[in-house]
Design an enzyme around this catalytic site. Structure first.
Site, PDB file in Angstrom:
ATOM      1  N   THR A  25     -39.263 -12.736 -10.386  1.00 36.20           N
ATOM      2  CA  THR A  25     -38.145 -13.525  -9.871  1.00 36.20           C
ATOM      3  C   THR A  25     -38.672 -14.855  -9.346  1.00 36.20           C
ATOM      4  O   THR A  25     -39.765 -14.917  -8.785  1.00 36.20           O
ATOM      5  CB  THR A  25     -37.437 -12.765  -8.739  1.00 36.20           C
ATOM      6  N   SER A  27     -38.554 -19.511  -9.582  1.00 33.72           N
ATOM      7  CA  SER A  27     -38.456 -20.668 -10.468  1.00 33.72           C
ATOM      8  C   SER A  27     -39.515 -20.675 -11.557  1.00 33.72           C
ATOM      9  O   SER A  27     -39.279 -21.182 -12.659  1.00 33.72           O
ATOM     10  CB  SER A  27     -38.545 -21.955  -9.639  1.00 33.72           C
ATOM     11  N   GLY A  82     -44.266 -14.757 -10.095  1.00 32.73           N
ATOM     12  CA  GLY A  82     -44.808 -15.891  -9.370  1.00 32.73           C
ATOM     13  C   GLY A  82     -45.401 -15.452  -8.047  1.00 32.73           C
ATOM     14  O   GLY A  82     -45.439 -14.267  -7.716  1.00 32.73           O
ATOM     15  N   GLY A  95     -42.098 -13.556  -1.770  1.00 31.69           N
ATOM     16  CA  GLY A  95     -40.845 -13.291  -1.079  1.00 31.69           C
ATOM     17  C   GLY A  95     -40.060 -14.530  -0.718  1.00 31.69           C
ATOM     18  O   GLY A  95     -39.034 -14.446  -0.047  1.00 31.69           O
ATOM     19  N   GLY A  97     -38.273 -16.029  -2.628  1.00 30.41           N
ATOM     20  CA  GLY A  97     -36.986 -15.819  -3.288  1.00 30.41           C
ATOM     21  C   GLY A  97     -36.266 -14.579  -2.817  1.00 30.41           C
ATOM     22  O   GLY A  97     -35.271 -14.164  -3.414  1.00 30.41           O
ATOM     23  N   GLU A 103     -39.991  -6.569  -6.062  1.00 31.67           N
ATOM     24  CA  GLU A 103     -41.206  -7.047  -6.738  1.00 31.67           C
ATOM     25  C   GLU A 103     -42.394  -6.126  -6.458  1.00 31.67           C
ATOM     26  O   GLU A 103     -43.195  -5.835  -7.354  1.00 31.67           O
ATOM     27  CB  GLU A 103     -41.521  -8.472  -6.297  1.00 31.67           C
TER      28      GLU A 103
END
Length: 227
Positions: A25, A27, A82, A95, A97, A103
């Site tokens: 999750t 960008s 990421g 974290g 996001g 995750e």
């Protein structure tokens, strides 16, 4: 092609036919999912995705990537995600996001973990990026007060509307503004011991490969894990 796109597409090259793949999750992971969707469409790549957030699941479905729930798979061959910080010891904070609970569950079930970042995420010691701690809503104020007493400078994570952010699992996030984390393993153990803490953003001793986006191109760093 920007650095995030560069490493996202590079990471997608590690995915082989028949794999069950954890889809991260954020960008940077967004571009990895885009690249996998392209491979599924153009190459007929046969994979199954396990997503780490509702946002990633929606993105993957739009790209016709076949998905399974985490409880429908025995294991995950490879997870690509990421990271918000990676230390010189190859430990990380994740974290930013608000997806670190899902995750970490996916990462722990994976045979191999790849992190994809640009070079600004590389640090000597963790801590400049706020450490997210996911907590249940009941009694969350008591945990906030405890972190404040410890001098950890806690702040509530808010959404775009200025209200307290609620994670996909229905919890709240308290960010700890630590500056430098001298002993991440000790801090992780203490956080794990607290009733009401569901998960934290310290990802320790779990990454196998780091792909770093630089102006010279992507650099692949293999991490020596004896276990």
């Amino acid at each position: 092609m920007n650095l995030k796109e560069m490493v996202g597409y590079k990471a997608a090259e590690f995915v082989k036919d028949g794999m069950t793949v954890g889809l991260g999750t954020g960008s940077t992971a967004y571009y990895m999912v885009e690249a996998l969707g392209k491979r599924v469409k153009e190459e007929g790549l046969n994979i199954v995705g396990v997503t780490t957030s509702y946002e990633t699941a929606e993105h993957a479905r739009d790209l016709d990537i076949p998905l399974k729930d985490i409880d429908e798979v025995e294991k995950i061959d490879l997870t690509i995600d990421g990271a918000d910080e990676i230390s010189s010891q190859y430990n990380g904070i994740k974290g930013g996001g608000a997806a670190h609970l899902f995750e970490k569950i996916v990462a722990n079930l994976s045979d191999r973990n790849i992190w994809i970042v640009d070079e600004t995420k590389l640090v000597e010691k963790l801590g400049a990026f706020p450490l997210p701690v996911e907590v249940i809503q009941f009694g969350s104020g008591q945990l906030f007060n405890l972190f404040k007493e410890k001098g950890y400078k806690p702040t509530w994570r808010n959404n775009k509307e200025g209200e307290r952010l609620v994670t996909d699992a229905g919890n709240l996030i308290i960010d700890l503004n630590l500056g430098v984390i001298e002993n991440p393993h000790e801090l992780a153990k203490w956080l794990d011991s607290l009733t009401g803490v569901v998960e934290h953003g310290l990802f320790l001793d779990c990454v196998n490969t780091v792909i770093v986006g630089t102006s010279e191109g992507p650099i692949v760093e293999e991490v020596n894990r004896d276990n």
